[in-house]
Design a protein around this motif. Sequence first.
Motif, PDB file in Angstrom:
ATOM      1  N   THR A   1       0.850  -1.187   0.000  1.00 22.50           N
ATOM      2  CA  THR A   1       0.000   0.000   0.000  1.00 22.50           C
ATOM      3  C   THR A   1       0.887   1.238   0.000  1.00 22.50           C
ATOM      4  OG1 THR A   1      -0.103  -0.028   2.411  1.00 22.50           O
ATOM      5  CG2 THR A   1      -1.880  -1.147   1.220  1.00 22.50           C
ATOM      6  N   ALA A   2       0.516   2.177  -0.782  1.00 18.55           N
ATOM      7  CA  ALA A   2       1.216   3.463  -0.850  1.00 18.55           C
ATOM      8  C   ALA A   2       0.263   4.450  -1.490  1.00 18.55           C
ATOM      9  CB  ALA A   2       2.506   3.352  -1.655  1.00 18.55           C
ATOM     10  N   LYS A   3       0.556   5.734  -1.307  1.00 19.15           N
ATOM     11  CA  LYS A   3      -0.374   6.745  -1.802  1.00 19.15           C
ATOM     12  C   LYS A   3      -0.469   6.755  -3.327  1.00 19.15           C
ATOM     13  CE  LYS A   3       3.038  10.510  -1.874  1.00 19.15           C
ATOM     14  NZ  LYS A   3       3.316  11.895  -1.425  1.00 19.15           N
ATOM     15  N   HIS A   4       0.535   6.209  -4.006  1.00 17.51           N
ATOM     16  CA  HIS A   4       0.519   6.205  -5.468  1.00 17.51           C
ATOM     17  C   HIS A   4      -0.001   4.883  -6.040  1.00 17.51           C
ATOM     18  CE1 HIS A   4       2.723   9.927  -5.214  1.00 17.51           C
ATOM     19  NE2 HIS A   4       3.760   9.345  -4.622  1.00 17.51           N
ATOM     20  N   PHE A   5      -0.291   3.905  -5.174  1.00 17.03           N
ATOM     21  CA  PHE A   5      -0.768   2.609  -5.642  1.00 17.03           C
ATOM     22  C   PHE A   5      -2.298   2.590  -5.617  1.00 17.03           C
ATOM     23  CE2 PHE A   5       3.245   0.181  -4.095  1.00 17.03           C
ATOM     24  CZ  PHE A   5       3.977   0.827  -5.087  1.00 17.03           C
ATOM     25  N   GLY A   6      -2.878   2.101  -6.704  1.00 19.91           N
ATOM     26  CA  GLY A   6      -4.317   1.909  -6.725  1.00 19.91           C
ATOM     27  C   GLY A   6      -4.698   0.591  -6.084  1.00 19.91           C
ATOM     28  N   ALA A   7      -5.956   0.470  -5.719  1.00 18.94           N
ATOM     29  CA  ALA A   7      -6.428  -0.748  -5.058  1.00 18.94           C
ATOM     30  C   ALA A   7      -6.362  -1.934  -6.014  1.00 18.94           C
ATOM     31  CB  ALA A   7      -7.850  -0.545  -4.575  1.00 18.94           C
ATOM     32  N   ILE A   8      -6.000  -3.094  -5.456  1.00 14.76           N
ATOM     33  CA  ILE A   8      -5.932  -4.322  -6.245  1.00 14.76           C
ATOM     34  C   ILE A   8      -7.345  -4.856  -6.450  1.00 14.76           C
ATOM     35  CG2 ILE A   8      -5.099  -6.694  -6.273  1.00 14.76           C
ATOM     36  CD1 ILE A   8      -2.662  -5.775  -4.729  1.00 14.76           C
ATOM     37  N   GLN A   9      -7.628  -5.301  -7.673  1.00 17.46           N
ATOM     38  CA  GLN A   9      -8.941  -5.842  -8.016  1.00 17.46           C
ATOM     39  C   GLN A   9      -8.776  -7.217  -8.648  1.00 17.46           C
ATOM     40  OE1 GLN A   9     -10.098  -2.487 -10.603  1.00 17.46           O
ATOM     41  NE2 GLN A   9     -11.764  -2.068  -9.164  1.00 17.46           N
ATOM     42  N   VAL A  10      -9.804  -8.040  -8.478  1.00 16.47           N
ATOM     43  CA  VAL A  10      -9.804  -9.377  -9.054  1.00 16.47           C
ATOM     44  C   VAL A  10     -11.014  -9.487  -9.981  1.00 16.47           C
ATOM     45  CG1 VAL A  10      -9.890 -11.848  -8.619  1.00 16.47           C
ATOM     46  CG2 VAL A  10      -8.684 -10.333  -7.009  1.00 16.47           C
ATOM     47  N   PHE A  11     -10.758  -9.959 -11.233  1.00 19.42           N
ATOM     48  CA  PHE A  11     -11.817 -10.142 -12.221  1.00 19.42           C
ATOM     49  C   PHE A  11     -11.905 -11.623 -12.575  1.00 19.42           C
ATOM     50  CE2 PHE A  11      -9.936  -5.972 -12.688  1.00 19.42           C
ATOM     51  CZ  PHE A  11     -11.039  -5.123 -12.701  1.00 19.42           C
ATOM     52  N   ASP A  12     -13.146 -12.078 -12.787  1.00 21.31           N
ATOM     53  CA  ASP A  12     -13.311 -13.493 -13.124  1.00 21.31           C
ATOM     54  C   ASP A  12     -13.001 -13.730 -14.589  1.00 21.31           C
ATOM     55  OD1 ASP A  12     -15.438 -12.557 -14.590  1.00 21.31           O
ATOM     56  OD2 ASP A  12     -16.984 -13.322 -13.220  1.00 21.31           O
ATOM     57  N   SER A  13     -13.232 -14.936 -15.074  1.00 24.13           N
ATOM     58  CA  SER A  13     -12.852 -15.320 -16.440  1.00 24.13           C
ATOM     59  C   SER A  13     -13.661 -14.585 -17.504  1.00 24.13           C
ATOM     60  CB  SER A  13     -13.039 -16.832 -16.622  1.00 24.13           C
ATOM     61  OG  SER A  13     -14.385 -17.201 -16.388  1.00 24.13           O
ATOM     62  N   THR A  14     -14.731 -13.916 -17.106  1.00 31.20           N
ATOM     63  CA  THR A  14     -15.518 -13.148 -18.084  1.00 31.20           C
ATOM     64  C   THR A  14     -15.220 -11.661 -18.019  1.00 31.20           C
ATOM     65  OG1 THR A  14     -17.367 -12.856 -16.558  1.00 31.20           O
ATOM     66  CG2 THR A  14     -17.366 -14.847 -17.948  1.00 31.20           C
ATOM     67  N   GLY A  15     -14.358 -11.248 -17.117  1.00 25.75           N
ATOM     68  CA  GLY A  15     -14.012  -9.839 -16.995  1.00 25.75           C
ATOM     69  C   GLY A  15     -14.815  -9.101 -15.962  1.00 25.75           C
ATOM     70  N   LYS A  16     -15.677  -9.790 -15.212  1.00 20.56           N
ATOM     71  CA  LYS A  16     -16.502  -9.151 -14.180  1.00 20.56           C
ATOM     72  C   LYS A  16     -15.697  -9.003 -12.888  1.00 20.56           C
ATOM     73  CE  LYS A  16     -20.340  -9.101 -16.666  1.00 20.56           C
ATOM     74  NZ  LYS A  16     -19.862  -9.847 -17.837  1.00 20.56           N
ATOM     75  N   LEU A  17     -15.855  -7.827 -12.251  1.00 17.26           N
ATOM     76  CA  LEU A  17     -15.171  -7.579 -10.988  1.00 17.26           C
ATOM     77  C   LEU A  17     -15.814  -8.408  -9.882  1.00 17.26           C
ATOM     78  CD1 LEU A  17     -13.138  -5.932  -9.285  1.00 17.26           C
ATOM     79  CD2 LEU A  17     -14.930  -4.182  -9.042  1.00 17.26           C
ATOM     80  N   ILE A  18     -14.967  -9.161  -9.154  1.00 16.36           N
ATOM     81  CA  ILE A  18     -15.508 -10.000  -8.076  1.00 16.36           C
ATOM     82  C   ILE A  18     -14.918  -9.622  -6.728  1.00 16.36           C
ATOM     83  CG2 ILE A  18     -16.063 -11.958  -9.571  1.00 16.36           C
ATOM     84  CD1 ILE A  18     -13.436 -13.242  -8.785  1.00 16.36           C
ATOM     85  N   VAL A  19     -13.709  -9.059  -6.703  1.00 18.24           N
ATOM     86  CA  VAL A  19     -13.090  -8.681  -5.430  1.00 18.24           C
ATOM     87  C   VAL A  19     -12.380  -7.352  -5.635  1.00 18.24           C
ATOM     88  CG1 VAL A  19     -11.457  -9.278  -3.613  1.00 18.24           C
ATOM     89  CG2 VAL A  19     -12.759 -11.091  -4.759  1.00 18.24           C
TER      90      VAL A  19
END
Length: 498
Positions: A107-125
Amino acid sequence: MGFGRRKDTASRPWRLSAKLLIVSSVVTILGFSAICTSVMLDMRHSEEELARQTLENLASGIDSDISRNVELFDLSLRAVANNMVAPELNGVSKPLRQLILFDQAATAKHFGAIQVFDSTGKLIVDASTLDPLPEDRSGEEYFQVHRDQADVGLFISRPMLHRGAYAIVLSRRITGEDGRFLGVVAGSIRFSYFHDLFGRLRLGADDIITVFRRDGTVIMRMPFDLDLIGKNLGDVPGVRRALSEPNGSYSGTGSISHSPRLYVWRDGTRPLVVLVGKPWADIYRLWRMEATRIGAIMGALAVFVLGVSLFLAREVDRRAAAEEKLEELATTDALTGLRNRRKFDASIEDEWRRAARQKRPLALLMIDADHFKTFNDTFGHQAGDEVLIGIAICISDSVHRAGDCAARYGGEEFAVLLPDSSPAQAFAVAETIRLKVEQWCGETAITTVSIGVASVLPDANSEWTAMVNAADRALYAAKADGRNRTVLAHNPKLSLVA
């Protein structure tokens, strides 16, 4: 006459002294110039090496900072990608899942939040929230790359507007135990990181720092230029070299500013390559001032010597031109403009030796004006001279090769030397001359020419006089046969070319 000889004798030491003075002056100036040039080149090389080392240190520092942050962020992506396929993650609550996935995330002020997308490209986490809003990233480049290629590893996107801020997206593929594509884990590094990093550096006004992706895409540039961000410069020779070699430098011009620069990079094997450029004008500014001062002094001295040398050279050229003119007059027949007997004898001696060495044939045409004495006695010497001039013109128009030698052999007799000519070739040239003379005479039949031709293959034991004698005999045969004809010599005692 005695006075003339004394004058010539007195002038020779002067010419020798003038040349010696010119040579001595030029050698002295060249010596001092060489020493000064050597010193200035050493100074120039030192300035270049100092600039290269400075740029290498700068590039190394920037590259290390960027690589450290990219590696740190990549470790977080790896951890999330590995945990997403862990069986223990199934059935746990959202808070616990967040803790498992992002407990070790950087984590740092210049880092964006980590995201997880499923096999279809939908955001899940989403690391920033337990209940993320719906997002579909199936159209993004980083998603499609991981979906279509299993061995990409860490992928860095083109600069893009991501979640309200310009950034680069770092992503990794989530792969199941059976090798299936399960999705993508992605996070971003905002442009503010690069602005903050470059803002801490003390750069020259025209210094350039460019961060490239492995394919040559511009990730960031200092000075900042939005038109260049995201542009692919992989086809630029210098950039292509920086992306293919671990470290090095080159000289080139920028994509916007066309002033030449020294470009340096330190590690072209990392995901992001840092290229640092500094104008040669800035590198050589102090050196150029010193070189200008020394060059002005040496230039003034060189101009003085050059002026004196040019004056003396002009006089020497005039004398050489006069000598060449005298030499030309000495080897040219004044009436016909052809070579004279003296030049012809020298030429036939040289060509005979050359033909013997190269084992090539040598041909000779002996040409004589028919009934010239009668014509000369009837119409006078002036008319006779005009006839000789006309015959000479016909000969000159028929003999074109550089090695051929056409000469006035004596009186109304002419000779043409034809190196590397067979009997048939020499006979053809002779007939061309004879017909031109006949056509020039026209119906008045002022005069014609008879021609004897000899073509031999010289050897070390033979003399050129034998060829002359053979051509003479052929000429006499032509006159005996009625004149205005060409006869080819056939003499078994000569090495005649078949």
